[in-house]
Design a protein around this motif. Structure first.
Motif, PDB file in Angstrom:
ATOM      1  N   THR A   1       0.813  -1.212   0.000  1.00  0.00           N
ATOM      2  CA  THR A   1       0.000   0.000   0.000  1.00  0.00           C
ATOM      3  C   THR A   1       0.847   1.262   0.000  1.00  0.00           C
ATOM      4  OG1 THR A   1      -0.152  -0.111   2.422  1.00  0.00           O
ATOM      5  CG2 THR A   1      -1.952  -1.110   1.152  1.00  0.00           C
ATOM      6  N   THR A   2       2.165   1.108   0.060  1.00  0.00           N
ATOM      7  CA  THR A   2       3.058   2.253  -0.031  1.00  0.00           C
ATOM      8  C   THR A   2       4.103   1.979  -1.109  1.00  0.00           C
ATOM      9  OG1 THR A   2       2.778   2.778   2.311  1.00  0.00           O
ATOM     10  CG2 THR A   2       4.641   3.778   1.180  1.00  0.00           C
ATOM     11  N   LEU A   3       4.149   2.872  -2.063  1.00  0.00           N
ATOM     12  CA  LEU A   3       5.097   2.793  -3.167  1.00  0.00           C
ATOM     13  C   LEU A   3       6.256   3.726  -2.871  1.00  0.00           C
ATOM     14  CD1 LEU A   3       5.504   1.779  -6.180  1.00  0.00           C
ATOM     15  CD2 LEU A   3       4.503   3.972  -6.843  1.00  0.00           C
ATOM     16  N   TYR A   4       7.463   3.274  -3.156  1.00  0.00           N
ATOM     17  CA  TYR A   4       8.653   4.077  -2.914  1.00  0.00           C
ATOM     18  C   TYR A   4       9.429   4.307  -4.213  1.00  0.00           C
ATOM     19  CZ  TYR A   4       7.870   2.655   1.942  1.00  0.00           C
ATOM     20  OH  TYR A   4       7.314   2.439   3.176  1.00  0.00           O
ATOM     21  N   LEU A   5      10.184   5.376  -4.204  1.00  0.00           N
ATOM     22  CA  LEU A   5      11.164   5.611  -5.258  1.00  0.00           C
ATOM     23  C   LEU A   5      12.431   6.111  -4.579  1.00  0.00           C
ATOM     24  CD1 LEU A   5      11.627   5.534  -8.342  1.00  0.00           C
ATOM     25  CD2 LEU A   5      11.185   7.993  -8.341  1.00  0.00           C
ATOM     26  N   GLU A   6      13.413   5.241  -4.529  1.00  0.00           N
ATOM     27  CA  GLU A   6      14.703   5.599  -3.971  1.00  0.00           C
ATOM     28  C   GLU A   6      15.524   6.206  -5.104  1.00  0.00           C
ATOM     29  OE1 GLU A   6      15.522   4.812  -0.641  1.00  0.00           O
ATOM     30  OE2 GLU A   6      17.300   6.075  -0.922  1.00  0.00           O
ATOM     31  N   MET A   7      15.948   7.457  -4.921  1.00  0.00           N
ATOM     32  CA  MET A   7      16.664   8.172  -5.981  1.00  0.00           C
ATOM     33  C   MET A   7      18.063   8.499  -5.490  1.00  0.00           C
ATOM     34  SD  MET A   7      13.634  10.686  -7.337  1.00  0.00           S
ATOM     35  CE  MET A   7      13.682  11.711  -5.881  1.00  0.00           C
ATOM     36  N   ASN A   8      19.045   7.955  -6.171  1.00  0.00           N
ATOM     37  CA  ASN A   8      20.442   8.183  -5.820  1.00  0.00           C
ATOM     38  C   ASN A   8      21.168   8.873  -6.963  1.00  0.00           C
ATOM     39  OD1 ASN A   8      20.287   6.789  -3.252  1.00  0.00           O
ATOM     40  ND2 ASN A   8      20.232   4.877  -4.413  1.00  0.00           N
ATOM     41  N   ARG A   9      22.304   9.445  -6.631  1.00  0.00           N
ATOM     42  CA  ARG A   9      23.143  10.138  -7.632  1.00  0.00           C
ATOM     43  C   ARG A   9      22.283  11.077  -8.473  1.00  0.00           C
ATOM     44  NH1 ARG A   9      25.396   6.085 -11.083  1.00  0.00           N
ATOM     45  NH2 ARG A   9      24.230   4.434 -10.074  1.00  0.00           N
ATOM     46  N   LEU A  10      21.534  11.906  -7.789  1.00  0.00           N
ATOM     47  CA  LEU A  10      20.618  12.815  -8.469  1.00  0.00           C
ATOM     48  C   LEU A  10      21.362  13.832  -9.300  1.00  0.00           C
ATOM     49  CD1 LEU A  10      18.036  13.168  -5.615  1.00  0.00           C
ATOM     50  CD2 LEU A  10      17.461  12.550  -7.969  1.00  0.00           C
ATOM     51  N   LYS A  11      20.727  14.216 -10.412  1.00  0.00           N
ATOM     52  CA  LYS A  11      21.288  15.174 -11.343  1.00  0.00           C
ATOM     53  C   LYS A  11      20.337  16.358 -11.475  1.00  0.00           C
ATOM     54  CE  LYS A  11      23.118  11.363 -14.149  1.00  0.00           C
ATOM     55  NZ  LYS A  11      23.112  10.747 -15.510  1.00  0.00           N
ATOM     56  N   PRO A  12      20.826  17.522 -11.872  1.00  0.00           N
ATOM     57  CA  PRO A  12      19.916  18.660 -12.063  1.00  0.00           C
ATOM     58  C   PRO A  12      18.774  18.344 -13.018  1.00  0.00           C
ATOM     59  CG  PRO A  12      22.180  19.425 -12.028  1.00  0.00           C
ATOM     60  CD  PRO A  12      22.238  17.917 -12.003  1.00  0.00           C
ATOM     61  N   GLU A  13      19.025  17.530 -14.011  1.00  0.00           N
ATOM     62  CA  GLU A  13      17.965  17.192 -14.973  1.00  0.00           C
ATOM     63  C   GLU A  13      16.893  16.272 -14.381  1.00  0.00           C
ATOM     64  OE1 GLU A  13      21.276  16.894 -15.422  1.00  0.00           O
ATOM     65  OE2 GLU A  13      21.761  15.104 -16.605  1.00  0.00           O
ATOM     66  N   ASP A  14      17.094  15.802 -13.165  1.00  0.00           N
ATOM     67  CA  ASP A  14      16.049  15.044 -12.476  1.00  0.00           C
ATOM     68  C   ASP A  14      15.027  15.955 -11.806  1.00  0.00           C
ATOM     69  OD1 ASP A  14      18.585  12.753 -11.401  1.00  0.00           O
ATOM     70  OD2 ASP A  14      17.109  12.428 -12.993  1.00  0.00           O
ATOM     71  N   SER A  15      15.294  17.249 -11.795  1.00  0.00           N
ATOM     72  CA  SER A  15      14.372  18.202 -11.180  1.00  0.00           C
ATOM     73  C   SER A  15      13.036  18.169 -11.892  1.00  0.00           C
ATOM     74  CB  SER A  15      14.956  19.614 -11.231  1.00  0.00           C
ATOM     75  OG  SER A  15      16.150  19.692 -10.485  1.00  0.00           O
ATOM     76  N   ALA A  16      11.974  17.948 -11.145  1.00  0.00           N
ATOM     77  CA  ALA A  16      10.637  17.822 -11.736  1.00  0.00           C
ATOM     78  C   ALA A  16       9.623  17.638 -10.619  1.00  0.00           C
ATOM     79  CB  ALA A  16      10.579  16.620 -12.680  1.00  0.00           C
ATOM     80  N   MET A  17       8.360  17.693 -11.003  1.00  0.00           N
ATOM     81  CA  MET A  17       7.288  17.257 -10.112  1.00  0.00           C
ATOM     82  C   MET A  17       7.101  15.765 -10.342  1.00  0.00           C
ATOM     83  SD  MET A  17       5.133  18.425  -7.826  1.00  0.00           S
ATOM     84  CE  MET A  17       4.620  20.115  -8.144  1.00  0.00           C
ATOM     85  N   TYR A  18       7.163  15.001  -9.278  1.00  0.00           N
ATOM     86  CA  TYR A  18       7.048  13.554  -9.373  1.00  0.00           C
ATOM     87  C   TYR A  18       5.659  13.118  -8.918  1.00  0.00           C
ATOM     88  CZ  TYR A  18      11.984  12.943 -10.407  1.00  0.00           C
ATOM     89  OH  TYR A  18      13.217  12.966 -11.018  1.00  0.00           O
ATOM     90  N   TYR A  19       5.066  12.244  -9.723  1.00  0.00           N
ATOM     91  CA  TYR A  19       3.714  11.749  -9.443  1.00  0.00           C
ATOM     92  C   TYR A  19       3.726  10.224  -9.373  1.00  0.00           C
ATOM     93  CZ  TYR A  19       2.190  16.355 -11.095  1.00  0.00           C
ATOM     94  OH  TYR A  19       2.009  17.706 -11.275  1.00  0.00           O
ATOM     95  N   CYS A  20       2.965   9.685  -8.440  1.00  0.00           N
ATOM     96  CA  CYS A  20       2.720   8.250  -8.471  1.00  0.00           C
ATOM     97  C   CYS A  20       1.363   8.013  -9.128  1.00  0.00           C
ATOM     98  CB  CYS A  20       2.771   7.624  -7.090  1.00  0.00           C
ATOM     99  SG  CYS A  20       1.504   8.159  -5.936  1.00  0.00           S
ATOM    100  N   ALA A  21       1.238   6.848  -9.738  1.00  0.00           N
ATOM    101  CA  ALA A  21       0.030   6.535 -10.491  1.00  0.00           C
ATOM    102  C   ALA A  21      -0.309   5.063 -10.331  1.00  0.00           C
ATOM    103  CB  ALA A  21       0.234   6.865 -11.969  1.00  0.00           C
ATOM    104  N   LEU A  22      -1.593   4.769 -10.436  1.00  0.00           N
ATOM    105  CA  LEU A  22      -2.098   3.406 -10.271  1.00  0.00           C
ATOM    106  C   LEU A  22      -3.042   3.075 -11.414  1.00  0.00           C
ATOM    107  CD1 LEU A  22      -2.785   0.806  -8.614  1.00  0.00           C
ATOM    108  CD2 LEU A  22      -4.440   2.199  -7.362  1.00  0.00           C
ATOM    109  N   ASP A  23      -2.850   1.884 -11.976  1.00  0.00           N
ATOM    110  CA  ASP A  23      -3.717   1.397 -13.057  1.00  0.00           C
ATOM    111  C   ASP A  23      -4.399   0.121 -12.562  1.00  0.00           C
ATOM    112  OD1 ASP A  23      -3.100   0.403 -16.553  1.00  0.00           O
ATOM    113  OD2 ASP A  23      -4.924   0.459 -15.337  1.00  0.00           O
ATOM    114  N   LEU A  24      -5.678   0.216 -12.262  1.00  0.00           N
ATOM    115  CA  LEU A  24      -6.410  -0.937 -11.753  1.00  0.00           C
ATOM    116  C   LEU A  24      -6.819  -1.911 -12.848  1.00  0.00           C
ATOM    117  CD1 LEU A  24      -8.668   0.648  -8.988  1.00  0.00           C
ATOM    118  CD2 LEU A  24      -6.511  -0.581  -8.733  1.00  0.00           C
ATOM    119  N   ASN A  25      -6.513  -1.582 -14.102  1.00  0.00           N
ATOM    120  CA  ASN A  25      -6.880  -2.465 -15.212  1.00  0.00           C
ATOM    121  C   ASN A  25      -5.763  -3.423 -15.600  1.00  0.00           C
ATOM    122  OD1 ASN A  25      -9.509  -1.373 -15.597  1.00  0.00           O
ATOM    123  ND2 ASN A  25      -8.579   0.392 -16.610  1.00  0.00           N
ATOM    124  N   ARG A  26      -4.599  -3.269 -14.988  1.00  0.00           N
ATOM    125  CA  ARG A  26      -3.449  -4.086 -15.396  1.00  0.00           C
ATOM    126  C   ARG A  26      -2.718  -4.626 -14.189  1.00  0.00           C
ATOM    127  NH1 ARG A  26      -4.370  -0.269 -19.045  1.00  0.00           N
ATOM    128  NH2 ARG A  26      -4.236  -0.815 -21.262  1.00  0.00           N
TER     129      ARG A  26
END
Length: 128
Positions: free
Chosen positions: A79-104
């Protein structure tokens, strides 16, 4: 009511790490496809797929730009999704969204429009 709520974003220097979380409430995703997408500041850019995870065995896939640096995972309750982000770069700058597809629950769709549920997003800013 099914809800996705992200957290964990922030500002970090290049080379640093962040861990994003996405809590799913109102429903147990139980193997259905879940993904992280990001939206770059340029409104002309399409929402970019970052990673997804699907199936009871939690098969993961990653975009080329984050492969080897980011890790997607689910907690034991799935019930909890994670994203571990290492060695971050300036081009990783963004708004991050999680999403769920109940059809797949076998393979994830490559199209963000197939995901019916989204969180509100969490901002990640990486300075040079």
């Amino acid at each position: 009511q099914l809800r996705l709520v992200e957290s964990g974003g922030g500002s970090v220097e290049a080379g640093g790490s962040l861990r994003l979380s996405c809590v799913v409430s109102g429903y147990n995703p139980s193997g259905h496809c879940m993904a992280w997408y990001r939206q770059l500041p340029d409104p002309e850019k399409e929402r970019e797929w970052v990673a997804d995870i699907v199936g009871e065995d939690g098969r993961a896939a990653y975009g080329d730009s984050v492969k080897g640096r980011f890790t997607i995972s689910l907690d034991n309750a799935k019930t909890t999704l994670y994203l571990e982000m290492n060695r971050l770069k300036p081009e990783d700058s963004a708004m991050y969204y999680c999403a769920l597809d109940l059809n797949r629950a076998v393979h994830c769709s490559p199209f963000w429009s197939d995901f019916g549920y989204w969180g509100q997003g969490t901002q990640v800013t990486v300075s040079a």
